[in-house]
Scaffold this motif. Structure first.
Motif, mmCIF file in Angstrom:
data_model
loop_
_atom_site.group_PDB
_atom_site.id
_atom_site.type_symbol
_atom_site.label_atom_id
_atom_site.label_comp_id
_atom_site.label_asym_id
_atom_site.label_seq_id
_atom_site.Cartn_x
_atom_site.Cartn_y
_atom_site.Cartn_z
ATOM 1 N N ASP B 507 0.817 -1.225 0.000
ATOM 2 C CA ASP B 507 0.000 0.000 0.000
ATOM 3 C C ASP B 507 0.844 1.265 0.000
ATOM 4 N N ILE B 508 2.149 1.126 0.193
ATOM 5 C CA ILE B 508 3.009 2.312 0.090
ATOM 6 C C ILE B 508 2.911 2.892 -1.333
ATOM 7 N N TRP B 509 2.866 1.998 -2.310
ATOM 8 C CA TRP B 509 2.744 2.436 -3.707
ATOM 9 C C TRP B 509 1.459 3.223 -3.915
ATOM 10 N N ASP B 510 0.330 2.582 -3.454
ATOM 11 C CA ASP B 510 -0.976 3.220 -3.662
ATOM 12 C C ASP B 510 -1.031 4.583 -2.987
ATOM 13 N N GLN B 511 -0.442 4.605 -1.786
ATOM 14 C CA GLN B 511 -0.431 5.860 -1.036
ATOM 15 C C GLN B 511 0.305 6.957 -1.822
ATOM 16 N N MET B 512 1.407 6.580 -2.388
ATOM 17 C CA MET B 512 2.184 7.568 -3.144
ATOM 18 C C MET B 512 1.438 8.001 -4.406
ATOM 19 N N HIS B 513 0.760 7.022 -5.066
ATOM 20 C CA HIS B 513 -0.046 7.392 -6.245
ATOM 21 C C HIS B 513 -1.074 8.441 -5.851
ATOM 22 N N GLU B 514 -1.712 8.202 -4.690
ATOM 23 C CA GLU B 514 -2.740 9.127 -4.212
ATOM 24 C C GLU B 514 -2.121 10.494 -3.902
ATOM 25 N N SER B 515 -0.957 10.463 -3.243
ATOM 26 C CA SER B 515 -0.304 11.725 -2.897
ATOM 27 C C SER B 515 0.006 12.523 -4.156
ATOM 28 N N MET B 516 0.476 11.801 -5.168
ATOM 29 C CA MET B 516 0.865 12.487 -6.394
ATOM 30 C C MET B 516 -0.358 12.916 -7.198
ATOM 31 N N ARG B 517 -1.487 12.203 -7.023
ATOM 32 C CA ARG B 517 -2.738 12.663 -7.635
ATOM 33 C C ARG B 517 -3.089 14.032 -7.062
ATOM 34 N N ARG B 518 -2.850 14.149 -5.729
ATOM 35 C CA ARG B 518 -3.198 15.394 -5.045
ATOM 36 C C ARG B 518 -2.308 16.569 -5.477
ATOM 37 N N VAL B 519 -1.119 16.252 -6.011
ATOM 38 C CA VAL B 519 -0.273 17.334 -6.533
ATOM 39 C C VAL B 519 -1.050 18.110 -7.598
ATOM 40 N N LEU B 520 -1.846 17.371 -8.380
ATOM 41 C CA LEU B 520 -2.631 18.032 -9.421
ATOM 42 C C LEU B 520 -4.033 18.384 -8.977
ATOM 43 N N GLN B 521 -4.606 17.476 -8.138
ATOM 44 C CA GLN B 521 -6.023 17.676 -7.849
ATOM 45 C C GLN B 521 -6.314 18.103 -6.423
ATOM 46 N N GLY B 522 -5.283 18.095 -5.557
ATOM 47 C CA GLY B 522 -5.503 18.508 -4.179
ATOM 48 C C GLY B 522 -5.732 20.008 -4.084
ATOM 49 N N GLU B 523 -6.281 20.378 -2.942
ATOM 50 C CA GLU B 523 -6.594 21.783 -2.692
ATOM 51 C C GLU B 523 -5.334 22.653 -2.705
ATOM 52 N N HIS B 524 -4.229 22.032 -2.208
ATOM 53 C CA HIS B 524 -2.973 22.782 -2.123
ATOM 54 C C HIS B 524 -1.920 22.280 -3.113
ATOM 55 N N GLY B 525 -2.340 21.430 -4.038
ATOM 56 C CA GLY B 525 -1.381 20.803 -4.964
ATOM 57 C C GLY B 525 -0.555 21.828 -5.721
ATOM 58 N N THR B 526 0.751 21.544 -5.836
ATOM 59 C CA THR B 526 1.627 22.522 -6.482
ATOM 60 C C THR B 526 1.304 22.669 -7.961
ATOM 61 N N ALA B 527 0.652 21.641 -8.551
ATOM 62 C CA ALA B 527 0.292 21.754 -9.957
ATOM 63 C C ALA B 527 -1.215 21.785 -10.110
ATOM 64 N N ARG B 528 -1.896 22.303 -9.111
ATOM 65 C CA ARG B 528 -3.366 22.276 -9.143
ATOM 66 C C ARG B 528 -3.938 23.074 -10.304
ATOM 67 N N ALA B 529 -3.178 24.098 -10.723
ATOM 68 C CA ALA B 529 -3.665 24.899 -11.853
ATOM 69 C C ALA B 529 -3.828 24.024 -13.086
ATOM 70 N N THR B 530 -2.887 23.119 -13.280
ATOM 71 C CA THR B 530 -2.983 22.184 -14.389
ATOM 72 C C THR B 530 -4.063 21.151 -14.102
ATOM 73 N N GLY B 531 -4.115 20.717 -12.830
ATOM 74 C CA GLY B 531 -5.088 19.689 -12.419
ATOM 75 C C GLY B 531 -6.508 20.084 -12.741
ATOM 76 N N TRP B 532 -6.797 21.361 -12.598
ATOM 77 C CA TRP B 532 -8.158 21.813 -12.866
ATOM 78 C C TRP B 532 -8.570 21.573 -14.305
ATOM 79 N N THR B 533 -7.572 21.632 -15.200
ATOM 80 C CA THR B 533 -7.918 21.501 -16.620
ATOM 81 C C THR B 533 -7.899 20.053 -17.101
ATOM 82 N N LEU B 534 -7.580 19.114 -16.210
ATOM 83 C CA LEU B 534 -7.534 17.707 -16.602
ATOM 84 C C LEU B 534 -8.872 17.239 -17.130
ATOM 85 N N LYS B 535 -8.811 16.385 -18.141
ATOM 86 C CA LYS B 535 -10.061 15.951 -18.762
ATOM 87 C C LYS B 535 -10.532 14.626 -18.179
#
Lengths: 374, 616
Positions: B507-535
């Motif tokens: 589950d360490i893998w899954d956890q990291m996948h989730e963390s990195m998902r949040r980089v784009l889609q999290g409230e504070h994600g560093t790439a959230r600006a891009t995340g918003w435009t994801l299709k």
């Protein structure tokens, strides 16, 4: 000998009688015709099957045969009377070449009086004629004084021709003169003595020469030391002959000759083309044909009616042999390269006419014998 | 006169007969001597002369093979052999050479140098051999020459095959180029197989797969005459053309990546995490390889060498960058797996970090006022530095080194290109060995956020991201998909080498996948600006920023360039879709300032690949 005469007339065909009337020896003519036809065949191959080349050579041959026919009509007696004059004119012409000749290929051999010709060619006939004329009047075998004069008579044209320089012709003229002296019965001890004296002179001459002259002689003797220069001809020629093998590569199939590796292949080196394409077998046949013609010449000489005819006929036949020997010896690499063509086969006009004129003299001598025996 | 004839007729006659016989016999003997000589040449030494004669006329000629072509995965040609037209003169067919040269000069451009080279060649060539006067005629020049052909007998337009790269500046850093064989290369190749070949692979795949592309030389025996002119072919062994290369590279995707990078210098690697197939291999800026095929001019070469951003430099292969924050997912997983930190354990971030025994030296977070209490997922999402300082401190440099090595850092990826760099993964031992100094604890902290000694190549980042995406499968990246022989036979490559990164808990893998998902889609994600435009797909990513340490004193730049050159490098690693990753992207944008600025590039590439959509 009436019985022989009866035998001759009884069985002589009509055409033979015609030939005798126009003073033609059918035996010699047959030999010459076969040789010149074989020569045309090999020239066709050596000359890249050039129709133009063939045409020119056929015209030359026709002229040469015509000259032979004309010369054959001149009786030896007539020739005997003309001899000193012909020789004198020849020497004068040689002098004119020396002073006013045209230069070609680094040598001064040509003279233009109406037509362009080489006076040295005249001397090939005039020299043996002159010697035969001179010696036939002396008691034979010739004495010391006769020999000295004979030597001078040979040396004058020889040296003049050698200075042109044309070593090949000089050699042939000297040979023609020598054979007259030899056939006149010069004593063996004189002959051998002179030979040894000349041999002894060689080292002295060698020491007198300059370095570059020695080098030139050495290259002449060993062409392989200069494979791209003087040696190239002889190396390629030996390859052509050797690769012909026993049966040859076939007419028009000689690679050395057809692919231009062999230089001078339609002129001086035409024998190599023949040996490459027809092999050892062909070469034996060709040399036999030459031997046959030489034999016929000597036969005519032996049966000649007077000393002049005898000496002249013998000398001409032997000169023909020298042509053959020097050329084939050179092409096969046993003799140094001297510009002597393969008689009656090599492409070229001047020597062809001289040679056939010589055969005309032989035929005249032969006919003279027959006429006299009637 | 008659008298003397008659008087001793019989004596003289006999004397003469003897001499004539002697002469005849001697002649016969000498003719036999000639025959003996002929026998020696034609029978005894026949074999010798026959072989000499054959050597004279037969010449062995090499028939160089046609070089294999290079295609992308969809069959688009990346390198081909194209006829180029040369103006050639055959001297022996030209009556007035000077007039011909003058006349030709009026039809096509001929320089002084052309004529000079022609005259030099004239001295060394045989008169029937054609000599080149001008190479690479333009289509217009060929047309003009064709019209005026009748004016110039002995002048030929010769077509030869030469390498051409139709994509010009695209794919050059992957495909490479060919050039004339150099003296040095002659010592390394099988010269007999290169008889008749003038060009050889100099860089890229052209060099790496030289043996496959080149083919096998053929030969023919030709009959030549004394001048060397070829008369006919006696026998012939045809050459075997080189194999065509079919690449994993997708030209469309490559172009998308190039366009997305814009006019920034940098590198983009796109690969399939399961197969290791490299789909795009971008290094910008780039150059036209066609310049090198016929020998590049001094001027062009100087321009390429002196350019500000060094287009000849293959950043994707040779570039080594501090990975910055893109290293954090790997350090994080190492920390959890080594139980240096609990998966949900929070660490307080107050904007800076101090080592326990050195309270004076503050290690700053990029966010001055800190992130507050963050666990690993938060730290990845917001790229908190302090969390990773603490984590690095707890792990220690040696354990961190060992884990990161598992992911492929500090080691060549084994890509099928020559000269790959290995990056730099520091350790105590390494520092002692190379610098002869002890390791400072502070350096561990810096290494934990991918700075300091740490260097990674774009390829390494892509491979490490693939490991993450596939939950442990570390695969060798490869540009070549398969080879096709001239007869159409396809040779599949041997399977790429694979190793597995094993973690204690899946589950360490899954956890990291989730963390990195949040980089784009999290409230504070560093790439959230891009995340918003994801299709329609979900992307996992991580931004990174690498400090540029400064510019060497002796370098001269104009003010504008200096300003730009001092900006930080921006990095971004990503994979998608998260549930079944099909594509991995690693991007380095030099002087791009912040990783979040690069995230859109990754999205454009993924859109193109996953949705068949062009960002344009």
């Amino acid at each position: 000998m009436p019985s022989k005469y009866e035998f001759d007339t009884a069985y002589q065909s009509r055409s033979a009688r015609v030939l005798q009337t126009i003073r033609i020896d059918p035996v010699l003519l047959l030999g010459l015709l076969i040789l010149t036809l074989a020569g045309l065949g090999i020239l066709y191959s050596a000359g890249d099957q050039s129709a133009e080349l063939m045409q020119k050579q056929i015209i030359r041959l026709s002229i040469a045969f015509l000259v032979m026919l004309v010369v054959a009509q001149i009786s030896p007696q007539q020739l005997y009377l003309w001899t000193p004059w012909i020789f004198a004119v020849g020497v004068i012409l040689l002098l004119m070449v020396f002073f006013a000749g045209e230069v070609g290929k680094g040598a001064q051999r040509w003279l233009k009086i109406g037509v362009r010709f080489q006076p040295s060619e005249i001397m090939k006939l005039a020299t043996p004629m002159m010697l035969a004329w001179y010696l036939s009047e002396r008691p034979l075998p010739p004495g010391f004084r006769s020999l000295i004069i004979s030597t001078v008579l040979v040396l004058v044209p020889t040296v003049m021709i050698a200075m042109q320089p044309d070593l090949g012709t000089a050699l042939l003229v000297a040979a023609a003169g020598f054979f007259v002296v030899f056939l006149s019965g010069i004593r063996w001890r004189v002959l051998i003595g002179t030979g040894l004296a000349l041999l002894a002179f060689v080292p002295i001459l060698w020491r007198m020469m300059h370095d570059y002259q020695r080098q030139r002689v050495l290259t002449l003797l060993d062409p392989e030391s200069d494979p791209l220069g003087a040696g190239y001809h002889i190396i390629q020629s030996k390859i052509a002959i050797g690769s012909g093998g026993l049966y040859g590569k076939g007419w028009l199939n000689g690679t050395q000759s057809q692919l231009d590796f062999l230089p001078e292949r339609s002129t001086d080196f035409i024998f190599a083309v023949f040996a490459e394409e027809f092999g050892m077998m062909g070469a034996v046949l060709l040399l036999s044909l030459y031997a046959f013609i030489i034999w016929r010449g000597l036969y005519i000489a032996d049966h000649a009616q007077d000393n002049f005819s005898r000496l002249l006929a013998g000398s001409l036949s032997m000169t023909f042999f020298v042509y053959l020997f020097v050329n084939v010896g050179m092409v096969s690499g046993v003799l140094p390269v001297v510009g002597v063509p393969l008689p009656l086969v090599s492409y070229g006009g001047t020597s062809l006419v001289t040679l056939m004129a010589g055969f005309g003299i032989l035929m005249s001598i032969n006919s003279d014998r027959k006429l006299l025996s009637k | 006169m008659r008298r003397s004839f008659v008087t001793d007729h019989s004596f003289v006659s006999r004397l003469f007969k003897t001499r004539a016989i002697v002469a005849g016999v001697v002649s016969l003997l000498l003719i036999s001597l000639l025959l003996a000589r002929l026998g020696q040449l034609q029978i005894v030494e026949y074999a010798h002369f026959a072989s000499l004669s054959k050597e004279n006329r037969v010449r062995l000629m090499a028939l160089p093979p046609n070089r294999g072509l290079i295609y992308d995965r969809n069959g688009v040609v990346l390198a081909e052999n194209r006829p180029t037209y040369h103006l050639e003169l055959i001297p022996e067919q030209i009556e007035d050479l000077e007039a011909t040269l003058l006349g030709l000069g009026e039809v096509v451009a001929i320089s002084e140098q052309n004529i000079e080279q022609f005259r030099t060649a004239l001295r060394t060539h045989r008169p029937f051999e054609s000599i080149s006067l001008r190479t690479r005629l333009s289509e217009e020049e060929v047309a003009r020459l064709a019209v005026n052909r009748h004016r110039f007998p002995g002048v030929d337009i010769a077509a030869r095959l030469s390498r051409y790269y139709p994509q010009r500046t695209s794919t050059v850093h992957a495909v490479g180029y060919v050039g004339r064989i150099s003296e040095k290369e002659l010592n390394t190749i099988d010269v007999s197989n290169y008889r008749g070949t003038t060009h050889i692979g100099k860089t890229g795949l052209e060099k790496h797969y030289e043996a496959e592309l080149h083919g096998i030389v053929g030969q023919q025996n030709v009959e030549v005459n004394a001048e060397g002119r070829i008369l006919r072919v006696i026998d012939k062994v045809p050459p075997i053309p080189g194999n065509d290369l079919i690449l994993n590279l997708d030209l469309e995707l490559q172009l998308t990546a190039e366009r997305a990078l814009g006019d920034f210098a940098g590198a983009v690697i796109v690969m399939e995490p399961q197969t290791g197939a490299v789909l795009a291999f971008v290094s910008e800026p780039t150059y036209d390889p066609n310049l090198f095929v016929h020998g590049i001019s001094v001027k062009d070469y100087a321009a390429l060498r002196q350019g500000d951003y060094k287009p000849l430099f293959n950043r994707a292969l040779f570039g080594q960058y501090p990975p910055g924050s893109t290293l954090k997912p790997f350090v994080g997983m190492a920390g959890v797996d080594a139980k240096a930190v609990g998966p949900r354990e929070s660490i307080r971030c107050i904007g800076y970090y101090t080592l326990p025994h050195d309270k004076d030296h503050r290690y700053r977070d990029w966010k001055k006022w800190g992130h507050g209490k963050v666990d690993l997922a938060d730290a990845i999402e917001q790229s908190c530095d302090v969390y990773f300082y603490e984590l690095a401190h707890r792990l220690g440099i040696n354990r961190m080194h060992d884990y990161l090595r598992e992911f492929g850092f500090g080691d060549r990826t084994g890509v099928d290109l020559l000269g790959e760099r290995s990056g730099l993964l520091p350790s105590k031992e390494w520092k002692r060995k190379i610098h002869g100094k002890v390791w400072y604890p502070g350096e561990t902290l810096i290494a934990g956020i991918g700075q300091g000694y740490m260097l990674a190549t774009p390829l390494q980042l892509a491979v490490a991201t693939s490991v993450l995406a596939t939950k442990g499968k570390k695969i060798q990246p490869r540009l070549l998909k398969e080879m096709r022989a001239y007869n159409g036979e396809v040779t599949a490559l041997s399977a790429p080498s694979v190793s597995w990164v094993k973690l204690g808990r899946e589950d360490i893998w899954d956890q990291m996948h989730e963390s990195m998902r949040r980089v784009l889609q999290g409230e504070h994600g560093t790439a959230r600006a891009t995340g918003w435009t994801l299709k329609s797909y979900e992307m996992a990513g991580k931004t990174g920023t690498a400090q540029v340490f400064g510019i060497a004193q002796d370098e001269e730049y104009d003010a504008e360039t200096v300003a730009r050159k001092l900006r930080d490098h921006a990095l971004f690693i990503a994979f998608a879709p998260i549930e079944d990753p099909e594509i991995v992207v690693a991007i380095i944008e030099e002087n791009g300032e912040h990783g979040s600025a690069v995230a859109p590039i990754a999205m454009k590439i993924m859109d193109k690949y996953l949705l068949e959509e062009d960002a344009e």
